[in-house]
Structures are given as C-alpha cells and as structure tokens.
Design an enzyme around this catalytic site. Structure first.
Site, short mmCIF file in Angstrom:
data_model
loop_
_atom_site.label_atom_id
_atom_site.label_comp_id
_atom_site.label_asym_id
_atom_site.label_seq_id
_atom_site.Cartn_x
_atom_site.Cartn_y
_atom_site.Cartn_z
N GLY A 184 0.83 -1.20 0.00
CA GLY A 184 0.00 0.00 0.00
C GLY A 184 0.86 1.25 0.00
N GLY B 182 0.64 3.82 3.93
CA GLY B 182 1.76 3.02 3.46
C GLY B 182 2.89 3.87 2.88
N SER C 130 -19.43 17.29 -1.07
CA SER C 130 -19.01 17.68 0.28
C SER C 130 -20.20 17.90 1.20
CB SER C 130 -18.20 18.97 0.21
OG SER C 130 -18.00 19.43 1.52
N ARG D 114 -24.34 12.42 10.21
CA ARG D 114 -24.33 11.67 8.95
C ARG D 114 -25.26 10.45 8.96
NH1 ARG D 114 -17.88 11.29 7.18
NH2 ARG D 114 -17.67 13.52 6.82
C1 LIG Z 1 -14.33 10.43 -1.63
C2 LIG Z 1 -13.64 10.34 -0.30
C3 LIG Z 1 -13.35 11.47 0.42
C4 LIG Z 1 -12.70 11.40 1.65
N1 LIG Z 1 -12.42 12.55 2.32
C5 LIG Z 1 -11.76 12.48 3.49
C6 LIG Z 1 -11.40 13.68 4.20
O1 LIG Z 1 -11.69 14.79 3.76
N2 LIG Z 1 -10.72 13.57 5.35
C7 LIG Z 1 -10.35 12.36 5.86
O2 LIG Z 1 -9.72 12.34 6.90
N3 LIG Z 1 -10.67 11.21 5.21
C8 LIG Z 1 -11.36 11.24 4.05
N4 LIG Z 1 -11.67 10.07 3.41
C9 LIG Z 1 -11.16 8.78 3.92
C10 LIG Z 1 -9.67 8.62 3.58
O3 LIG Z 1 -9.40 9.14 2.31
C11 LIG Z 1 -9.20 7.17 3.59
O4 LIG Z 1 -9.68 6.51 4.70
C12 LIG Z 1 -7.67 7.09 3.64
O5 LIG Z 1 -7.12 7.89 2.64
C13 LIG Z 1 -7.16 5.68 3.52
O6 LIG Z 1 -5.75 5.69 3.41
P1 LIG Z 1 -4.89 4.37 3.43
O7 LIG Z 1 -3.48 4.78 3.24
O8 LIG Z 1 -5.23 3.57 4.62
O9 LIG Z 1 -5.38 3.51 2.17
P2 LIG Z 1 -5.49 3.87 0.61
O10 LIG Z 1 -5.19 5.26 0.32
O11 LIG Z 1 -6.79 3.30 0.18
O12 LIG Z 1 -4.32 3.03 -0.04
C14 LIG Z 1 -4.38 1.65 -0.22
C15 LIG Z 1 -3.12 1.21 -0.91
O13 LIG Z 1 -3.02 -0.19 -0.86
C16 LIG Z 1 -2.73 -0.71 -2.12
N5 LIG Z 1 -3.32 -2.05 -2.17
C17 LIG Z 1 -4.56 -2.42 -1.77
N6 LIG Z 1 -4.70 -3.75 -1.90
C18 LIG Z 1 -3.53 -4.22 -2.40
C19 LIG Z 1 -3.05 -5.50 -2.74
N7 LIG Z 1 -3.79 -6.60 -2.58
N8 LIG Z 1 -1.80 -5.61 -3.24
C20 LIG Z 1 -1.01 -4.51 -3.40
N9 LIG Z 1 -1.42 -3.27 -3.06
C21 LIG Z 1 -2.66 -3.14 -2.58
C22 LIG Z 1 -3.28 0.27 -3.10
O14 LIG Z 1 -2.59 0.16 -4.31
C23 LIG Z 1 -3.01 1.58 -2.38
O15 LIG Z 1 -1.69 1.98 -2.66
C24 LIG Z 1 -12.34 10.14 2.18
C25 LIG Z 1 -12.63 8.99 1.46
C26 LIG Z 1 -13.31 9.07 0.25
C27 LIG Z 1 -13.67 7.81 -0.47
#
Ligand SMILES: Cc1cc2nc3c(=O)[nH]c(=O)nc-3n(C[C@H](O)[C@H](O)[C@H](O)COP(=O)(O)OP(=O)(O)OC[C@H]3O[C@@H](n4cnc5c(N)ncnc54)[C@H](O)[C@@H]3O)c2cc1C
Ligand code: SF4
Ligand code: FES
Lengths: 681, 247
Positions: free
Chosen positions: A73, A78, A317, A364
């Site tokens: 990730g 990540g 939003s 929400r």
């Molecule tokens: C439209 C939207 C708006 C949002 N707005 C906000 C906000 O304003 N403020 C806030 O705090 N949060 C917000 N969120 C929530 C927030 O964006 C996410 O919870 C957060 O970014 C998740 O980050 P992460 O690094 O955990 O995972 P992600 O950013 O989802 O990254 C996952 C990573 O894992 C990799 N991956 C997944 N599975 C595999 C696999 N099997 N093999 C290899 N690689 C894999 C992907 O390639 C990616 O690189 C929002 C979410 C959405 C959908």
C-alpha cells in the site's frame, strides 16, 4: 485455532457462552477466549506513548540495511511508512496495484485533516481532540490509541508543511483552519477541496526520494495475493505482477499492510474501483483477527445512482448541508414532477420536521437513514432504478434568494460544476438530488497498541486496521490516522519487533512458501479454468445489492440471517459459474477482479455475522431492534462495550472454504473519559 | 443511443496492434465514458471475447489513472479527465475512435493501457523537498504569503495523467515537469534544492525519451487540471539560473 502470541490471550475459551441475552448470532459463530493484553502501557494516558517509545528497543543503524520490510500500500498510511523507514535505513519493498504510488485512493479525500494545533485559540487541545474522537466513535474505540493519535496529530502538520504541502493560508501567511463535521473548534487543515491529493503527493515525493536513494524498491502494478507465515511469523507475501502475470515470492523480516478499506464489498461506494480487501483477507485467513467488520460509514450527500450501468458513486461535500434544504414530495404522485412545479405545501422537509432543532444538520448516519426511509416509502425522486427512485432533493433556492447567486457560487462553485458534469443538470436552477453511499469502513484487521496484528511480524496501518475510530469516524480524521500511523507510530513500534532480527533466512523452497505460492496458482488456475457463464462484475453487483439491502443503513436480525443465506448461495455459484476470459500471462483485469470478489464474498458473510451478533445500535451500525421510542440509536454498554475480533476458521467439509468464525472480545475500558449516550436533540 | 467504437486492440507490449470496430446500442447519456466501456466489456465477456483493457481507479478525476485518446483528443472533447467525461457529450450515431496515449516514453502495456513509469522516475530525480520525518520545524515558523501558497496549490493539482505528453506533437513532458518545478519553487521550503531539482528532472526527462518543448501549447489545452503554459517558462528560467550557478 491459529498461532497466537501467548501474551495476548488469557482465560478459558468457554468464558462467554452464547445465549446470555438473546444471542442473535448463536450458531453462526464459536465463542473464543477474550483478548486481555493490548500491549498498551499503563500509567496516565498522556504518558503512555512516551513510555512505549522509550521502552521499544532500538535497532543499530548498521543493522537496519540488513532488515527487509515489505509494505503493501502506498496511500497515506503506506507511503508515509515506506518513506520514513527508508530514511531510517531499512531495506523497504513497497507495493501497490496502481501504475504509480501516487494514485492510491487517499488521493480522493476532499475535506481536510484534523490536528490539535489550537492555532485559533478556540479551546482546542490534544485532550479535546481525543475526547471528540472517542465520543464521535460512540465509545467503541480503544482510548490509548486514540489519545496517541491526537498527540501526534500536530507533528503531521509540521512534516507536511516542510514537504511543501500547499495548505490554505490566511493573509498573514499563517495556516488557515476550518471547522468540520459538526465539531465546535476549528482544527481542520485543508488544501481547497483536494487535501488528500496534496498530502499524498507529499508522501509520494518523500517515497520517490527514497527510491532514488536506494532504500526503497517500488513494485507498481503488483497485487499481494497471499501472506507467507513461517513458524507463526509473517515472513513475506506472494504477489502477482499484473502486467506479466508472474506469481512472485517476496520474503522479508516483517510485513506491513496499509492496503486501505473494503467499502467496495457493497459494489457501489465512493471508494476507488480497485479498492479491495484481498491483502487483509488473505492475512485474516492466515490468523490475523478481523475486528468490528460491520462498522461502515454511510455518507448522506452523494450523487444518486442513475442506472444499472453505474460503476461507482461520487461524494458531494458535506458542507452543502449548511445551506441546502432537504426535501421530498409529500405525495408519491408528485415524485415524477419537475420539482419547481411542486408547491411549498406539498413538500416534506423531513429532516426539519422530524428533528426540529438540528434540521438538515443532523449527524451523517441519521441523515442517511432518514433518506432511505422516505425512499422506501416510495417518495424518492429522480430516475427509477430497479423499480425504486433513490434520491432526495437538496434545494438551494432559499439560499440563493438569501445570499444571491454570487454568494452561492463563491462558496460551492466547484461542487456545483462537478454535479452538473455528472448529472447534466444545473443545480443553480433545479434542486440537486442526493442519496447516501458507502464511504469508509471503521472495521479492519485487529491490532494492538503497537499496530501489530495477531500474527507476529504483521503490522497493519491506516484504514486497513480497526484501531482508532470506534463505530463511527469523524470527518477529517482518516487522513490524520493514516499519516500518524505511517510517519510517527509504526516507525517506533516496528523497531521493537525488528530488534530481534534479522530473522533466520528462509528459502523459496520452504514448505510454507511453496504452499502459499501454490494456493495463489491454484486460485488463478481455477478462475481461468471455470468455463462459467456469468461475469465477475455481475456477481460483485449482486453481492453489493445484498449487502446494501441487509447490512447497510439499517440492519435487522431477520434481514442479516437472510443475507447470510443469500451470500452463501451466491458464493457457491460464483466458484462454479464465474467466467474469466484470457490468460494469466498478460494484463487480465477480469482475473484481478475475480480474486477480489471471491474475498469480498467471505468478508460480506463475516460482516453480516458481526452485525447480527451486535444487537445494539452504535455509530454507523444501526440495529432496528435497538432504538429509543423516537427512533434514536440505542447502545448497550453493559453487553457490547467490546471490540469484536474474529478469528477465521476453515470449513471442515469444503477445501479452502470458510467455516464458523471464532469471536474474541477485547473489553473496552475508559479511564480518561466517561461513557455517555449520544444525543442530537 | 447507439455508437460505433473504433478501439485500438493490442495483446501486449510486443505484439502488433490494430483498430477493431464495435457497435454499441442502448448507451445512456448519463453514463460516464468509462461506464460505456464497462457495458461494452460485459457484452464482450458474455460473447466470449476478451474485454478491452483500460486504466481507471478513482473515477472522480483526481488519481490520474485514466486517460484515452478520444477522436484524436487527449481525454476527449471536454476539459476534464476521461472518467469524468459523460456520454451526453456525444450523440446518437457517432463514431468514436479510442486509442491509448501515444508516446515513445509511454509504451503500450495492453490495448489502451500504457506504462507511465517515466513520470515516477522524473520525480525521483528531484521532484521533492528533502526533509526526513520528524525533523520538520513548527509549521508556523515560516509564514508563506497567501498568494504564493495559492500559486503553488494551483499547479500542485497536476494529477500526473500524461495527457500533456499525449497531446504534444513533440511528446514533451514539460508541462508536467514545469508544474512540479513551480509548485515547489513557489514555496520557501523548496528554495534550497531549486537548482539541483530542475537539473535532475530535466536530465531524466530527456533520458526517458520525451521530446523538447517548442511552445505549441497543445499540452495546456488538453490538461484536465488547466495547468497554465507559463509553468514551462518558469522551468526554463530555473534551468538557466541553475546552469548559471554552475550546475
Ligand atoms: C471520496 C472520499 C473522500 C474522503 N475525504 C476524506 C477527508 O476529507 N478527510 C479524511 O480524513 N478522510 C477522508 N476520506 C477517507 C480517507 O481518504 C481514507 O480513509 C484514507 O485515505 C485511507 O488511506 P490508506 O493509506 O489507509 O489507504 P489507501 O489510500 O486506500 O491506499 C491503499 C493502498 O493499498 C494498495 N493495495 C490495496 N490492496 C492491495 C493488494 N492486494 N496488493 C497490493 N497493493 C494493494 C493500493 O494500491 C493503495 O496503494 C475520504 C474517502 C473518500 C472515499
Ligand atoms: S500537467 Fe496536466 S495533462 Fe500533464 S500530467 Fe499534469 S494534469 Fe495531466
Ligand atoms: S480514474 Fe482517477 S482520474 Fe480518472
């Protein structure tokens, strides 16, 4: 039972026999031993993190380059971890399924990131952010973790600013803040409506700098399909090169999953198309507990579904609810009419009617459920999809009258444009249509205070773990958690584990490695060899419909039981009848999706079992059986003040099948905060 | 509505490709362009034909994963990403020609999917500010004039999609590079590495096989984020300054 570190479990497995108070899920699970030790240090809550950082053993800089770390990730959680551990001198391998780390789903976050800087002098503090987060999570999160999150939040802003993240600023050149999601202080830092993008580019650039420095090797278009566990420890992954189809073995001293959330189990969500549970689920199948899988956040203001071709949903939003009024026609017969022709007296401003004090600004989950109810009654608006109109009006005409069109443009222009682009309607002239959509999952792999799962050597960060948001996440706190985990928490806790390394070298011929690789090859061969009739997407869509109907905004005992039956039948059919064309030796997007959907099916079943077990309403989880007289969510702290951590069990009858899961409970104890029933009246 | 699709099909990076024609009926104007392709793919799968490979992830216009040449225009007829283009921009009976990005530096992986790894390597060559985690000063210790922050933000919105390269007759990535040089160059934090950044990135750009900029401006016209052409002037200015400083 799988290999558990002895320290985390105590007690008699028969401790919590089902049947105590109408055990809804009796027969669907097996009670397991409670989780007693979360490794959180004792002492005053504001000293625990300092204590843990001090007690975590150090790794000699000369040893670091001999230690291999796999990070799956490249989102905020990540990417930040890979960059930081690379800077520290470890040998890091970073994986993502997209063609560049910069495209992880974090890029899509809009609103902002919280931090307890108190730049506005409005009474914010680490303690207040901690308090708001625990309360917002409806008292279902672990207090030590949340306190630490609030504590390190301020460092995140410093780090991001130094990286060149262009946050919004005031005229004096200092950082601007706004208030977000109904909290009373302004602690949200933002970069217009693209905060996630800017934060992720900061982390991505730090990561690329380490790639250039040779500490991080980047594997793009690679998907992790299996975890390698040797002698009870996570020692690597099996990944498929999505371009060549090669099934590769990657070994390491420690594995970190930062693979994001699983909202796509609902098929339609605001998540990216490729967001999946596979990495987490494969780890779950190898012994990592899955915690509170049913906790899902459903966001009230998304653009409605237009037809059966719909592939994903787009968030609008939440700020729009400040000026828009939500309504549906009073009479079903009016639902097809042009809304501008429906006179005032025939409109039902249902939120204002039911919740006179909060009106359109109710939380929400409440806004979401109310929209579902009016549409279920047949009073939804917009196009009919599968026989029902699923949309409600968000009307700006009063606000336009009050503030003028210019006033509205200044506040919401980009959102109005996006809406017009997607729907082809002009929201300045006709009311917007909105409907709730799945947005985020609070559930995820269980981790202790060190962010280590129940498999030693497997750490989990970001949305993929369950740790900080309880039953409901506050706006702007997911970005904060992802970066807190990756920049400031994991790098300290992982060193304590690595201090015992480098671990014994393992060969690719080790039976555990061979077995993991073979499992992946067999799955691929199965999908390509099944000459079925239905596409992967058609199964995914059907699973999503079941989840949305029975495990969505409102859940009931009967509905969940029905869903479990439906999913089991669908899963059987999927394995027998799915049609995946092409070969393994080139890019094959249907094959990628097939593996993901297979895991979503099992996850969906577990989510329903978890929801069935939790006969209370808390945060995003609403059980119809547990509400107050006026329909408010009702928690049962006496029975459910625990984290439900599920252990995977294999089906004794079906090879590779899913058996009856084992429930381990982590009791939630609050010492720094008092539990209260949430009220919005 | 009904459309005729002419789509580039190429099994992998080494095999030759060719245009194939598909008729698609029942297209609704509410579909996004990529949903239209999803529908085509579902049809193809049912018929036992290999579905068309194309990239997308967020489908919200922000991740930069999608990108198709549509009737010769990068991302099609509107100023937006391919995923945000909707079928209402087309009409019944239209013929739509769909090709991958064409550039020597972006080899085709399969059908409409290309390899944009060169962009990552350009960033590796200097598109960052060197600050290790934990070593950052208090965020308010360095005020940044609001106008500078806004300018930096406006160009930091580049999504790395590669449309600028696909649109450029020379296959230059100057707009992409200029956006990054300008983003970091507008901020006080970006000053110490300003010279080495531009020199490193430009050298990598040339090594990847991207062409030189002759100020045609097709890039900015195709850019879904409307990155302005003057970031390229900024790039050139910084490059000359770095060379003057002896880099
Ligand atoms: C439209 C939207 C708006 C949002 N707005 C906000 C906000 O304003 N403020 C806030 O705090 N949060 C917000 N969120 C929530 C927030 O964006 C996410 O919870 C957060 O970014 C998740 O980050 P992460 O690094 O955990 O995972 P992600 O950013 O989802 O990254 C996952 C990573 O894992 C990799 N991956 C997944 N599975 C595999 C696999 N099997 N093999 C290899 N690689 C894999 C992907 O390639 C990616 O690189 C929002 C979410 C959405 C959908
Ligand atoms: S400059 Fe524009 S066209 Fe080029 S990569 Fe960035 S966003 Fe895409
Ligand atoms: S799919 Fe993300 S920008 Fe188009």
């Amino acid at each position: 039972m799988t290999d558990m570190p002895d320290t985390t479990l105590t007690g008699d497995p028969s401790h919590d026999a089902p049947g105590a108070h109408g055990d809804d899920a009796a027969g669907y699970y097996v009670p397991g031993s409670p989780i007693a030790d979360t490794k959180s240090p004792g002492g005053p809550i504001d000293e625990r993190w300092q204590t843990r950082k001090f007690e975590a053993r150090l790794v000699n800089p000369a040893n670091r380059r001999k230690l291999d770390i796999i990070i799956v990730g490249t989102g905020l959680a990540g990417g930040s971890a890979a960059a930081t551990l690379g800077e520290a001198g470890y040998n890091v391998k970073s994986f993502c399924y997209q063609d560049s780390p910069r495209r992880a789903h974090s890029i899509a976050a809009q609103g902002g990131i919280n931090a307890a800087k108190n730049y506005k002098e409005d009474g914010d503090s680490v303690h207040r952010l901690f308090y708001d987060t625990v309360k917002g999570g409806d008292y279902r999160s672990r207090e030590s973790n949340v306190y630490r999150l609030a504590e390190v939040s301020t460092n995140i802003i410093d780090q991001c600013v130094a990286q060149g993240v262009p946050f919004a600023r005031e005229y004096g050149g200092l950082l601007d803040n706004r208030s977000f999601g109904g909290v009373q202080v302004s602690r949200t830092f933002y970069a217009r409506g693209q905060t996630g993008q800017q934060l992720l580019i900061g982390a991505y650039q730090a990561l690329e700098r380490q790639v250039a420095a040779g500490t991080v090797t980047q594997y793009t278009r690679h998907e992790m399909l299996e975890l390698i566990v040797v002698d009870g420890k996570a020692r690597g992954i099996i990944a498929r090169d999505l371009v060549t189809g090669e099934i590769e073995t990657h070994l390491a001293d420690v594995v970190v999953l930062a693979s994001g959330g699983y909202g796509n189990v609902f098929f339609l969500s605001t998540n990216a198309m490729g967001s999946n549970v596979t990495a987490a689920w494969r780890a779950h199948r190898k012994g990592a507990y899955m915690a509170n899988p049913c906790y899902t956040q459903i966001h009230p203001t998304c653009i409605p579904v237009t037809g059966s071709h719909q592939s994903k949903l787009t968030l609008m939003s939440e700020s729009l609810r400040n000026d828009g009024r939500i309504w549906v026609p009073k009479k079903k017969a009016d639902c097809e009419k042009d809304p501008r022709d429906i006179p005032e007296e025939d409109r039902d401003y249902y939120l204002e009617r039911i919740y006179p004090s909060f009106g359109n600004l109710v939380p929400r989950d409440i806004a979401s459920r109310a929209a579902k109810n009016v549409c279920d009654e047949g009073r939804g608006v917009g196009p009919e999809v599968e026989g029902v109109r699923r949309g409600v009006y968000l009307d700006f005409s009063a606000a336009i009258e009050r503030l003028g069109r210019d006033g509205i443009e200044e506040k919401y222009d980009n959102l109005f444009d996006m809406y017009a682009r997607i729907t082809g309607e002009n929201p300045y002239e006709t009311p917007m249509r909105i409907y709730p959509a799945v947005h985020y999952v609070m559930g995820g792999l269980w981790v202790d205070y060190d962010l280590q799962s129940t498999i030693p050597g497997l750490f989990v960060t970001g949305e993929a773990n369950f740790s900080d948001h309880g039953a409901n996440r506050l706006g702007a706190s997911a970005l904060m958690q992802g970066l807190a985990d990756g920049y400031f928490v994991l790098p300290h806790t992982i060193r304590d584990y690595l201090a015992d390394g480098p671990f014994e070298k393992i060969e690719e011929s080790h039976p555990a490695v061979v077995e993991a690789k073979k499992a992946v090859e067999d799955r691929v061969a199965h999908f390509l060899g099944t000459s079925g009739t239905r596409s992967v997407d058609s199964y995914h869509r059907e699973l999503g419909n079941i989840m949305w109907e029975y495990c969505g905004m409102e859940r009931t005992e009967d509905g969940l039981k029905k869903a479990i039956d439906l999913i089991r039948t669908l899963k059987d059919d999927f394995w027998r009848n799915v049609k995946v064309l092409g070969t393994n030796d080139s890019l094959n997007q249907s094959l990628e999706k097939a593996g993901r959907v297979a895991d979503f099916m099992e996850l969906g079943e577990l989510m329903c079992i978890d929801a069935l077990n939790r006969r209370e309403s808390c945060g995003g989880h609403f059980r119809a059986e547990s509400q107050t007289e006026d329909g408010e969510a009702l928690r049962h702290d006496d029975q459910f003040a625990y984290v439900a951590a599920w252990e995977f069990a294999t089906d004794p009858d079906v090879a590779e099948g899913m058996g009856t899961p084992v429930l381990h409970k982590e009791d939630l104890v609050y010492t720094a905060i008092e539990m209260k029933q949430r009220s919005y009246k | 509505m009904k459309v005729t699709l002419k789509i580039w099909r190429q099994p992998d990076s080494v095999s030759p490709g060719a245009m194939h024609t598909y008729e698609l009926d029942g297209v609704s104007e509410d579909m996004s362009f990529l949903e239209m392709l999803d529908v085509l793919n579902e049809d193809l799968i049912v018929k036992g034909e290999d579905p068309v490979a194309f990239d997308s992830d967020c489908r919200e216009g922000i991740c930069g994963m999608c990108g198709l040449m549509i009737n010769g225009q990068a991302h099609g007829p509107e100023v937006t990403t391919t995923c945000q283009l909707h079928m209402r921009s087309f009409k019944d009976g239209d013929e739509i020609v769909i090709e991958p990005w064409r550039s020597d530096a972006f080899p085709v992986v399969k059908d409409l999917v290309v390899d944009r790894g060169a962009f990552d390597r350009i960033i590796q060559a200097g598109g960052f500010i060197s600050v290790n985690t934990g070593s950052a000063p208090e965020a308010h210790s360095v005020p940044v004039p609001r106008e500078d922050a806004i300018r930096a933000f406006n160009v930091a919105t580049c999504i790395g999609c590669g449309a600028c390269v696909a649109a450029c007759p020379n296959g230059s990535a100057s707009l992409f590079m200029g956006a990054k040089i300008t983003h970091l160059g507008e901020l006080p934090q970006g000053q110490p590495e300003r010279d080495s950044r531009v020199v490193g990135m430009v050298a990598q750009h040339d090594a990847e096989g991207f062409g030189g900029c002759t100020n045609i401006g097709e890039c900015t016209a195709a850019c879904p984020k409307e990155i302005p052409l003057d970031v390229i002037s900024r790039l050139n200015w910084d490059l000359h300054a770095a060379l003057r400083h002896g880099h």
